[in-house]
Design a protein around this motif. Structure first.
Motif, mmCIF file in Angstrom:
data_model
loop_
_atom_site.group_PDB
_atom_site.id
_atom_site.type_symbol
_atom_site.label_atom_id
_atom_site.label_comp_id
_atom_site.label_asym_id
_atom_site.label_seq_id
_atom_site.Cartn_x
_atom_site.Cartn_y
_atom_site.Cartn_z
ATOM 1 N N ASP A 1 0.836 -1.203 0.000
ATOM 2 C CA ASP A 1 0.000 0.000 0.000
ATOM 3 C C ASP A 1 0.871 1.255 0.000
ATOM 4 O OD1 ASP A 1 -1.990 1.853 0.195
ATOM 5 O OD2 ASP A 1 -2.613 1.321 2.239
ATOM 6 N N LYS B 1 1.145 8.018 0.448
ATOM 7 C CA LYS B 1 1.427 8.033 1.888
ATOM 8 C C LYS B 1 2.717 8.802 2.146
ATOM 9 C CE LYS B 1 -0.476 3.609 3.410
ATOM 10 N NZ LYS B 1 -1.439 4.255 4.305
ATOM 11 N N ASN C 1 -1.593 -1.429 -4.327
ATOM 12 C CA ASN C 1 -2.070 -0.045 -4.426
ATOM 13 C C ASN C 1 -0.897 0.890 -4.711
ATOM 14 O OD1 ASN C 1 -3.826 2.147 -4.295
ATOM 15 N ND2 ASN C 1 -3.656 2.349 -2.064
ATOM 16 N N ASP D 1 -5.905 6.291 -0.927
ATOM 17 C CA ASP D 1 -5.291 5.538 0.172
ATOM 18 C C ASP D 1 -6.337 4.809 1.025
ATOM 19 O OD1 ASP D 1 -3.267 4.534 1.729
ATOM 20 O OD2 ASP D 1 -2.882 6.409 2.817
ATOM 21 N N ALA D 2 -7.612 5.127 0.847
ATOM 22 C CA ALA D 2 -8.663 4.377 1.558
ATOM 23 C C ALA D 2 -9.102 3.237 0.640
ATOM 24 C CB ALA D 2 -9.820 5.295 1.920
ATOM 25 N N GLU D 3 -8.140 2.363 0.303
ATOM 26 C CA GLU D 3 -8.365 1.314 -0.698
ATOM 27 C C GLU D 3 -8.924 0.030 -0.093
ATOM 28 O OE1 GLU D 3 -5.607 1.713 0.803
ATOM 29 O OE2 GLU D 3 -5.019 -0.326 1.288
HETATM 30 MN MN MN Z 1 -4.269 2.763 2.222
#
Ligand code: MN
Ligand code: BES
Ligand code: ZN
Length: 498
Positions: free
Chosen positions: A267, A274, A317, A344-346
């Motif tokens: 991620d 991030k 991701n 990022d809210a995967e």
């Molecule tokens: Mn994430």
């Protein structure tokens, strides 16, 4: 690990380390502690008299006494009470294996007061997990593994003891496998490789594995999984594992339990990148998936009167020209449209499709495990995972299982007001409301929309799936949180169903 069980004396084996479990207080007649004192003319008594050891849980001392053929002796505190419970035995076995490896002992003999044949399961599990290390990437192979562990039984062991021990070892190895997977760098475990590992385990336990590739997911309408995986050269996969009930059932309809694990193999956050600090940890963003695979790997040591289904939506991701962008709208398998405000809210996107897919099984219980939000650590610290459910029975069952295995869960709210915070001006929902407040709760509420009327619980394990310091049963790093909890939960459900 080569691990054998016998009623041999603790004095006669020429091992690298003899580990002896010792309870608080005066040694009971015939206990390993008493036998150690008898063989060594009071080495343990002297240690106690000096005030250097009391037998408190977690306490250890190393001795070099005459009278035993072991190179050294480790005494391990079991806590109060002469009948140590399974948790104390589990931790003692883990401590023994850990120290044996650190000392380069080569061979270990372990003497514990074992109250029942069943306790060998806890001991086998502890032994394997105290010994387990992630050494795959070390050029020197890491500290030497134990060649042999000899378990000393208080009486000649029968078939029940041997079976319990073997079951414990199998379960320990299943947890070890889950740790291995979570430890593996993203480069070496893209979704297709994760699917291969899942397939391999399924074959071993006679479960059926189905792996949906991009074309298959397009046919199913899994717009969320496809969207998360679109930026990566390593395409996403949706993995399904099915094991039919392993014991005869009386009822006409076989119940089904579904377990879902978030399988983000790495991620980066995607276009909503991030921060660089600590990003390397994100190789463990498939810890939920690892827990599901670990659970399946322990099925040979678990008889279930119901069907078990494991679902793993898996994607990498990353950013890139093809990656989804903030503001893009995707369509979940149930038709819900989602504005991706934050790439990022995967995790919740992957789980949305998995929850909709799970409905096909008309399940009696669904549990998902996901390293879903950093915010769960703000809420609970490192001591508990978040438990979100509206089902009181599931809540009680899961909570109890976690208390028993030392994988704490803490109940969090699932009010519909949180979902109201996730409305989009453009689509049905946003995947992030871009607020830090209650971020674990809004994430869970988002999942609840897709779970619909399923009897469902969500475990946010982002707070617990990484160990920051060594523990007796697990080294620093990914710890496969959830495998033992799920095993215990299903074991109890199986007993209740009989
Ligand atoms: Mn994430
Ligand atoms: N995998 C992360 C959650 C995470 C963060 C796990 C830290 C372990 C440690 C997840 O995909 C994520 O990035 N969540 C975001 C959600 C936010 C964008 C609403 C988070 O927690 O910041
Ligand atoms: Zn993630």
């Amino acid at each position: 690990m080569n691990c054998s069980l016998s009623a041999a004396s603790l004095a006669t084996r020429p091992v690298g380390l003899l580990a002896v479990g010792v309870a608080e207080g005066e040694a009971q007649r015939g206990s390993p502690a008493a036998r150690l004192d008898a063989a060594t003319r009071g080495a343990l008594k002297a240690l106690r008299a000096a005030g250097d050891f009391t037998g408190k849980s977690g306490e250890t001392a190393l001795l070099y006494p005459n009278g035993v053929r072991a190179k050294r002796v480790l005494v391990i505190g079991l806590g109060a009470g002469h009948n140590a419970d399974d948790r104390a035995l589990y931790l003692a076995a883990a401590t023994a294996a850990r120290r044996a490896r650190e000392l380069g002992a080569g061979t270990l003999a372990l003497a514990l007061p074992v109250p029942s044949d069943d306790s060998w399961r806890a001991i086998g599990e502890g032994l394997v997990l105290g010994h387990q290390r992630h050494t795959a990437y070390l050029s020197n192979g890491g500290k030497a593994a134990l060649k042999r562990a000899l378990l000393l039984a208080p009486r000649p062991p029968g078939a029940a003891a041997r079976e319990a021990l073997a079951a414990g070892v199998t379960r320990g190895e299943a947890v070890g496998l889950a740790r291995e997977l979570a430890n593996t760098p993203g480069q070496d475990l893209p979704p297709a490789a994760l699917a291969e590992r899942a397939r391999e385990i399924a074959r071993r336990v006679r479960a059926k594995a189905t792996v949906y590739d991009v074309a298959a997911m397009e046919r199913l309408g899994m717009g969320c999984v496809l969207a998360v995986g679109r930026g990566s050269p390593h395409p996403p996969r949706f993995i399904e594992l099915v094991r039919e009930a392993s014991v005869a059932k009386k009822q006409a309809r076989v119940p089904t339990v579904v377990v879902i694990g978030k399988g983000v193999t790495f991620d980066t956050g995607g276009v909503s990148l991030k921060p660089r600090e600590g990003m390397s940890k994100m190789k463990y963003d498939m810890s939920g998936a690892a827990a599901v695979i670990g659970l399946f790997a322990s099925l040979d040591a678990l008889e279930l009167p119901f069907r078990l289904v494991g679902l793993i939506p898996s994607a990498e991701n990353v950013t890139g020209g093809r990656a989804i962008k903030p503001g893009d709208v995707v369509r979940a398998m149930d038709g819900t449209t989602i504005e991706v405000t934050n790439t990022d809210a995967e995790g919740r996107l992957l789980l949305a499709d998995a929850l909709v897919y799970a409905r096909r099984w008309k399940p009696d219980a669904v549990v998902d495990l996901a390293t879903l939000t950093g915010a769960i650590s703000i809420a609970l610290g490192r001591q508990a995972a978040g438990l979100f459910t509206r089902d009181e029975t599931l809540a009680a069952e899961l909570h109890r299982a976690g208390e028993e295995t030392g994988e704490r869960l803490w109940r969090m709210p699932l009010w519909s007001d949180f979902l109201a915070e996730m409305r989009s001006d453009t689509a049905d929902l946003v995947n992030s409301n871009e607020r830090r407040e209650g971020a674990s709760c809004t994430a869970a509420a988002f999942l609840a929309h897709f779970a619909g009327t399923l009897p469902w619980a969500h475990l946010d394990i982002a707070s617990t799936a990484w160990n920051y310091g060594d523990r007796p049963d697990c080294s620093r790093g990914p710890n496969a949180f959830g495998v033992r909890l799920l095993v215990r939960w299903l074991e109890r459900r199986a007993t209740a169903a009989r």
